[in-house]
Enzyme design. Structure first.
Site, PDB file in Angstrom:
ATOM      1  N   GLU A  53      18.801  -0.266   7.972  1.00 42.62           N
ATOM      2  CA  GLU A  53      19.309   0.056   9.168  1.00 42.62           C
ATOM      3  C   GLU A  53      18.299   0.252  10.242  1.00 42.62           C
ATOM      4  O   GLU A  53      17.056   1.025   9.846  1.00 42.62           O
ATOM      5  CB  GLU A  53      20.432   0.951   9.387  1.00 42.62           C
ATOM      6  CG  GLU A  53      20.020   2.406   8.941  1.00 42.62           C
ATOM      7  CD  GLU A  53      21.242   3.293   9.262  1.00 42.62           C
ATOM      8  OE1 GLU A  53      22.189   2.965   9.890  1.00 42.62           O
ATOM      9  OE2 GLU A  53      21.036   4.213   8.618  1.00 42.62           O
TER      10      GLU A  53
ATOM     11  N   CYS B  27      19.649  -1.990  16.176  1.00 44.16           N
ATOM     12  CA  CYS B  27      20.360  -2.335  15.049  1.00 44.16           C
ATOM     13  C   CYS B  27      20.454  -3.715  15.197  1.00 44.16           C
ATOM     14  O   CYS B  27      20.398  -4.414  13.982  1.00 44.16           O
ATOM     15  CB  CYS B  27      21.635  -1.531  14.804  1.00 44.16           C
ATOM     16  SG  CYS B  27      22.869  -1.774  16.347  1.00 44.16           S
TER      17      CYS B  27
ATOM     18  N   HIS C  84      27.354   0.127  15.994  1.00 46.60           N
ATOM     19  CA  HIS C  84      26.123   0.019  15.259  1.00 46.60           C
ATOM     20  C   HIS C  84      26.542  -1.069  13.916  1.00 46.60           C
ATOM     21  O   HIS C  84      27.685  -1.231  13.702  1.00 46.60           O
ATOM     22  CB  HIS C  84      26.232   1.289  14.581  1.00 46.60           C
ATOM     23  CG  HIS C  84      24.808   1.618  13.861  1.00 46.60           C
ATOM     24  ND1 HIS C  84      23.588   1.074  14.330  1.00 46.60           N
ATOM     25  CD2 HIS C  84      24.571   1.794  12.417  1.00 46.60           C
ATOM     26  CE1 HIS C  84      22.713   1.472  13.109  1.00 46.60           C
ATOM     27  NE2 HIS C  84      23.440   1.633  12.099  1.00 46.60           N
TER      28      HIS C  84
END
Length: 287
Positions: free
Chosen positions: A175, A104, A163
């Site tokens: 993402e 991420c 994240h």
């Protein structure tokens, strides 16, 4: 994040396709790699009002639709895809060392490096959420109403961030989510441990300096014998809160006893690796 998911496709075919698509750091495109199953929609700037840099970051991330998520991917010496690592806590990461891609924060790093030049957002999701380039913060309670394309959304609790994703507008984000999946467009998830969002400025924040050198470690205390905290694989920008005289360090032909405190990392770095004079101008002395 863990969830049930469907298979994306044959790993061997995908790996060959991805390697062929990546002629270099900037070479991949959405058309070169099959899109992830169940992608939530088109990846693009989906609302007005963002800065030119933020819009460019969105489009750079969108070029990577279909590229593998790989744990630790995107954290090489320069922004760009790398082979991943096995995450001991996630059996689905078994094949990540065979997959060229991003995790991420690796995707966020790459997108803003493409958009802004240099390497403005190295580090993991926590470091990016607290980066010197953050110019505005939005709480979880504010939802998506005040957000613009290019804003970074984060998930975590208790001060941790595990994240991070890039907002597109219209309630969508791009993402790199987890092992076994590919970079995709998703609906913004405001539940659970959603922690809020930040807006990145192309301009350096006050007290921001450039580092130099490769594989430079920060330390818990201003001493090389104290525990290591974070490694800078290459030059980057950092915000310095204060500096102090402590353990003398000799490196790269220089000796200096000045150390700087980096609040976003909760760590110290020897001033040898900060561009500028041995004692930095305009930075206060730590108590």
């Amino acid at each position: 994040m863990r969830m049930r998911r469907t298979a994306v496709g044959a790993a061997a075919v995908a790996a060959v396709t991805l390697l062929a698509a990546w002629g270099g750091v900037h070479g991949a495109s959405a058309a070169a790699v099959p899109k992830a199953a169940g992608a939530a929609g088109a990846c693009d700037v989906l609302a007005p009002g963002a800065s030119a840099v933020a819009e460019a970051a969105v489009r750079a991330a969108c070029e990577q639709i279909g590229v593998w998520y790989t744990w630790g991917g995107g954290h090489g010496p320069q922004p760009g895809p790398t082979y991943g690592q096995v995450d001991p806590s996630d059996p689905d990461s078994e094949h990540d060392p065979e997959r060229l891609g991003f995790d991420c924060s690796g995707l966020v790093r790459y997108a803003y490096a493409r958009a802004a030049g240099g390497d403005p957002l190295p580090g993991n999701a926590y470091h990016q959420f607290h980066a010197p380039q953050v110019k505005q913060r939005f709480s979880a309670a504010q939802g998506t109403a005040p957000l613009l394309p290019g804003d970074l959304l984060a998930w975590g609790s208790g001060g941790s961030v595990h994240h991070i994703a890039i907002y597109l507008g219209a309630g969508k984000m791009v993402e790199a989510r987890e092992s076994g999946t590919r970079i995709t467009v998703s609906d913004v998830r405001l539940g659970g441990d959603y922690a809020g969002a930040v807006r990145i400025s192309a301009a350096a924040a006050p007290g921001t300096f450039s580092t130099w050198g490769t594989d430079v470690w920060t330390h818990k205390e201003p001493s090389t014998t104290s525990p290591r905290v974070h490694r800078f694989p290459g030059p980057t920008t950092v915000r310095i809160e204060c500096q102090k005289h402590a353990e003398p360090v000799t490196a790269e032909g220089y000796t200096n006893d000045a150390w700087s405190y980096l609040p976003e990392y909760g760590a110290w770095i020897t001033n040898i690796y900060i561009k500028g004079p041995a004692w930095l101008d305009g930075v206060r002395t730590c108590p």
